[in-house]
Design an enzyme around this catalytic site. Structure first.
Site, PDB file in Angstrom:
ATOM      1  CG  ASP A  21      -2.057   0.977   1.133  1.00  0.00           C
ATOM      2  OD1 ASP A  21      -2.429   1.340  -0.004  1.00  0.00           O
ATOM      3  OD2 ASP A  21      -2.573   1.398   2.178  1.00  0.00           O
TER       4      ASP A  21
ATOM      5  CG  ASN B  12      -8.202  -1.874  -4.695  1.00  0.00           C
ATOM      6  OD1 ASN B  12      -7.309  -2.708  -4.529  1.00  0.00           O
ATOM      7  ND2 ASN B  12      -8.377  -0.867  -3.848  1.00  0.00           N
TER       8      ASN B  12
HETATM    9  C1  IPE Z   1      -5.383  -2.609   0.132  1.00  0.00           C
HETATM   10  O1  IPE Z   1      -5.095  -1.275  -0.092  1.00  0.00           O
HETATM   11  C2  IPE Z   1      -5.429  -3.352  -1.170  1.00  0.00           C
HETATM   12  C3  IPE Z   1      -4.157  -3.491  -1.854  1.00  0.00           C
HETATM   13  C4  IPE Z   1      -2.980  -3.104  -1.426  1.00  0.00           C
HETATM   14  C5  IPE Z   1      -4.237  -4.138  -3.119  1.00  0.00           C
HETATM   15  P1  IPE Z   1      -6.251  -0.176  -0.207  1.00  0.00           P
HETATM   16  O2  IPE Z   1      -5.563   1.101  -0.466  1.00  0.00           O
HETATM   17  O3  IPE Z   1      -7.276  -0.597  -1.178  1.00  0.00           O
HETATM   18  O4  IPE Z   1      -6.894  -0.225   1.253  1.00  0.00           O
HETATM   19  P2  IPE Z   1      -7.776   0.849   2.018  1.00  0.00           P
HETATM   20  O5  IPE Z   1      -8.849   1.315   1.080  1.00  0.00           O
HETATM   21  O6  IPE Z   1      -6.874   1.970   2.407  1.00  0.00           O
HETATM   22  O7  IPE Z   1      -8.286   0.119   3.206  1.00  0.00           O
HETATM   23  C1  IPE Z   2      -1.673   0.237  -3.295  1.00  0.00           C
HETATM   24  O1  IPE Z   2      -1.471   1.595  -3.345  1.00  0.00           O
HETATM   25  C2  IPE Z   2      -1.988  -0.356  -4.648  1.00  0.00           C
HETATM   26  C3  IPE Z   2      -3.401  -0.738  -4.801  1.00  0.00           C
HETATM   27  C4  IPE Z   2      -4.342  -0.676  -3.907  1.00  0.00           C
HETATM   28  C5  IPE Z   2      -3.787  -1.233  -6.107  1.00  0.00           C
HETATM   29  P1  IPE Z   2      -2.675   2.620  -3.333  1.00  0.00           P
HETATM   30  O2  IPE Z   2      -3.090   2.878  -4.730  1.00  0.00           O
HETATM   31  O3  IPE Z   2      -3.752   2.187  -2.424  1.00  0.00           O
HETATM   32  O4  IPE Z   2      -1.953   3.909  -2.744  1.00  0.00           O
HETATM   33  P2  IPE Z   2      -2.493   4.885  -1.625  1.00  0.00           P
HETATM   34  O5  IPE Z   2      -2.863   4.038  -0.450  1.00  0.00           O
HETATM   35  O6  IPE Z   2      -3.680   5.582  -2.209  1.00  0.00           O
HETATM   36  O7  IPE Z   2      -1.357   5.774  -1.337  1.00  0.00           O
HETATM   37 MG    MG Z   3      -4.117   2.429  -0.443  1.00  0.00          MG
END
Ligand code: IPE
Ligand code: IPE
Ligand code: MG
Length: 229
Positions: A13, A61
């Site tokens: 993340d 997502n």
């Molecule tokens: C969790 O990250 C999913 C992945 C890393 C693929 P998210 O960014 O989707 O999680 P939340 O929304 O902050 O809980």
């Molecule tokens: C994790 O990074 C990747 C996925 C969830 C696909 P994020 O896209 O959630 O990045 P942040 O949390 O918004 O910084």
């Molecule tokens: Mg994230």
């Protein structure tokens, strides 16, 4: 070293915030995040880890903007195509955890091909979580379980209806990006996993930091409900 470390799970993340910090598009974060993933995969293999599970895309997502989703999947497809040689060279078997049918067609093709090509690799299993939801996984397993004959309804058979069937549970879960939550990841399998939260955004995560976390893992005492010897 008292505990063995065979399975590492990672919630990768922080790509978007990493990009924003340097006034770049979120997709740039995902691109550099893919480089981190490659490094961590080969590093885990070098460390002789048996299972590495990476959370790449959750069912939740899908609620992101369409262009971010399509960039993510095109990066992922590119990754699967380009890194197939890396997987083969390192004897890594690729597995999907999640719903194959919902993925874009190009991703499905690349994924199917890479899984097929690496299916006999025995060095390490790489579980890639795509269109994954732990609650959905538990729900689907329960539906199938209900169809089993009464004498086959054992806890072991229940677990073997999960995407992670026949695998050992994660010993260590790492979440990068500073959030302290599971976001619907492996809720069942993490029952006795050691949890580690890092403030590092995923694109900045390095094999060095992983080594530091592993050192800390070995300093922890896992009791599994027992009293220490
Ligand atoms: C969790 O990250 C999913 C992945 C890393 C693929 P998210 O960014 O989707 O999680 P939340 O929304 O902050 O809980
Ligand atoms: C994790 O990074 C990747 C996925 C969830 C696909 P994020 O896209 O959630 O990045 P942040 O949390 O918004 O910084
Ligand atoms: Mg994230």
């Amino acid at each position: 070293m008292s505990e063995s470390l065979q399975h590492i799970a990672i919630i990768m993340d922080g790509n978007g915030r990493w990009a924003k910090k340097q006034n770049k598009e979120r997709s740039f974060g995902h691109r550099i995040g893919a480089d981190s993933a490659r490094e961590i995969i080969t590093h885990c293999r070098a460390l002789n880890i048996s299972y590495l599970t990476l959370y790449a895309f959750s069912k939740e997502n899908w609620a992101r903007p369409k262009d971010e989703i399509s960039t993510l999947f095109s990066l992922l497809t590119e990754f699967l195509t380009k890194e197939l040689q890396t997987l083969l060279k390192n004897d890594i078997c690729l597995k999907l955890i999640g719903t194959f049918d919902n993925l874009p067609i190009t991703t499905k093709t690349a994924l199917k091909y890479a899984c097929e090509k690496t299916k006999n690799c025995t060095g390490m299993v790489l579980n890639l979580a795509l269109d994954y939801s732990s609650r959905n996984e538990i729900f689907l397993a329960t539906q199938k379980f209900a169809l089993l004959e009464k004498e086959k309804q054992t806890e072991e058979n229940f677990q073997n209806l999960f995407f992670t069937a026949h695998q050992i549970d994660p010993d260590l879960l790492i979440r990068t990006g500073g959030e302290k939550r599971l976001s619907n990841f492996l809720l069942y399998q993490l029952a006795y996993t050691e949890l580690y939260f890092s403030d590092t955004f995923w694109p900045d995560f390095t094999p060095n930091e992983l080594d530091e976390i592993i050192k800390k893992f070995y300093q922890r005492q896992r009791r599994f409900g027992k009293i220490p010897e």
